[in-house]
Design a protein around this motif. Structure first.
Motif, PDB file in Angstrom:
ATOM      1  N   ARG A  10       0.815  -1.215   0.000  1.00 46.90           N
ATOM      2  CA  ARG A  10       0.000   0.000   0.000  1.00 46.90           C
ATOM      3  C   ARG A  10       0.852   1.270   0.000  1.00 46.90           C
ATOM      4  N   LYS A  11       2.055   1.173   0.523  1.00 46.96           N
ATOM      5  CA  LYS A  11       2.905   2.357   0.582  1.00 46.96           C
ATOM      6  C   LYS A  11       3.529   2.671  -0.780  1.00 46.96           C
ATOM      7  N   TRP A  33      -3.588   3.459   2.842  1.00 46.21           N
ATOM      8  CA  TRP A  33      -2.374   3.586   3.671  1.00 46.21           C
ATOM      9  C   TRP A  33      -2.749   3.866   5.126  1.00 46.21           C
TER      10      TRP A  33
END
Length: 249
Positions: A10-11, A33
């Motif tokens: 997700r980052k 995030w």
């Protein structure tokens, strides 16, 4: 999936959105995030258990009201504003702010991190205050008069570097800052040379430093270290030590 692999997954798009100052990509990645970081923080604190279906839970009203979600959001928004400021892209920050306000309301996660880039702080105190006020000028395209521009290049570069080193998005800020540093110090060595202290000594040193092809933290630190005498900046020993450490390859 609610583990560190999911955190990294997700980052990644958020990292790219910050580096490239892409508001649409940033907004698409922002809530996922916040969800994974809020969940993993609660899991480490023993406040929740791993869901049986492995799906990261949505943010609760309590998480949206404050706590870790806002701490992470503040850092994330500040990182985006910093890279946007170095590109002078005020429209990107406008888009992000307007969308988050519409999505979460005025107290959206990260609004405190955004405020120093928006508000008027007469006497900045904290590092975030100084970074935000400098970023506000850059986002507005408000140039500093030439006699003060060299000193501003050094001061803003130092504060942005300090803020980057304490961020979850250190690498994503450092690369754009290295590009910004190169452009600004090239300007110091050309258009700002008349306002440089001890030109005959400092100009060759700075030009040699600018010949370094790598755009990284060592490059930024070296320019700050070597550029201090050119803008008559008296460095304290702890600052010299930090810059020397970062400048080593």
């Amino acid at each position: 999936m609610t583990d560190m692999t999911e955190l990294a997954r997700r980052k990644k798009p958020l990292n790219l959105a910050i580096v490239h100052v892409d508001p649409e990509a940033f907004l698409a990645a922002y809530q996922p995030w916040l969800e994974i970081t809020a969940f993993l923080s609660a899991l480490r604190a023993g406040q929740v258990e791993m869901p049986e279906d492995g799906i990261t839970p949505a943010l609760t009203p309590q998480q949206l009201a404050g706590g870790v979600t806002h701490q992470i959001g503040n850092d994330t928004l500040a990182a985006f504003c910093m890279t946007a400021a170095m590109k002078g892209d005020g429209a990107a920050v406008d888009t992000v702010e307007a969308t988050l306000r519409a999505r979460f309301g005025p107290d959206f996660p990260g609004h405190v991190g955004l405020w120093p880039f928006r508000g008027e702080i007469a006497a900045p105190v904290s590092l975030d205050d100084h970074v935000g006020q400098a970023g506000k000028k850059m986002l507005a395209g408000d140039p500093t008069p030439p006699p003060m521009r060299n000193g501003e290049t050094w001061t803003v570069g130092m504060r942005f570097l300090e803020r980057a080193l304490g961020s979850n998005f250190k690498s994503e800020i450092i690369y754009p800052q290295a590009l910004w540093t190169r452009a600004r110090w090239e300007d110091v060595c050309e258009g700002g040379v008349a306002f440089m202290a001890h030109i005959e000594e400092n100009l060759p040193i700075l030009r040699e430093a600018l010949s370094e092809p790598r755009n990284d933290a060592a490059f930024i630190a070296n320019l700050l270290l070597l550029g201090a005498p050119a803008v008559e900046m008296d460095l304290q020993d702890d600052v010299k030590g930090m810059l020397r450490s970062l400048a080593r390859r």
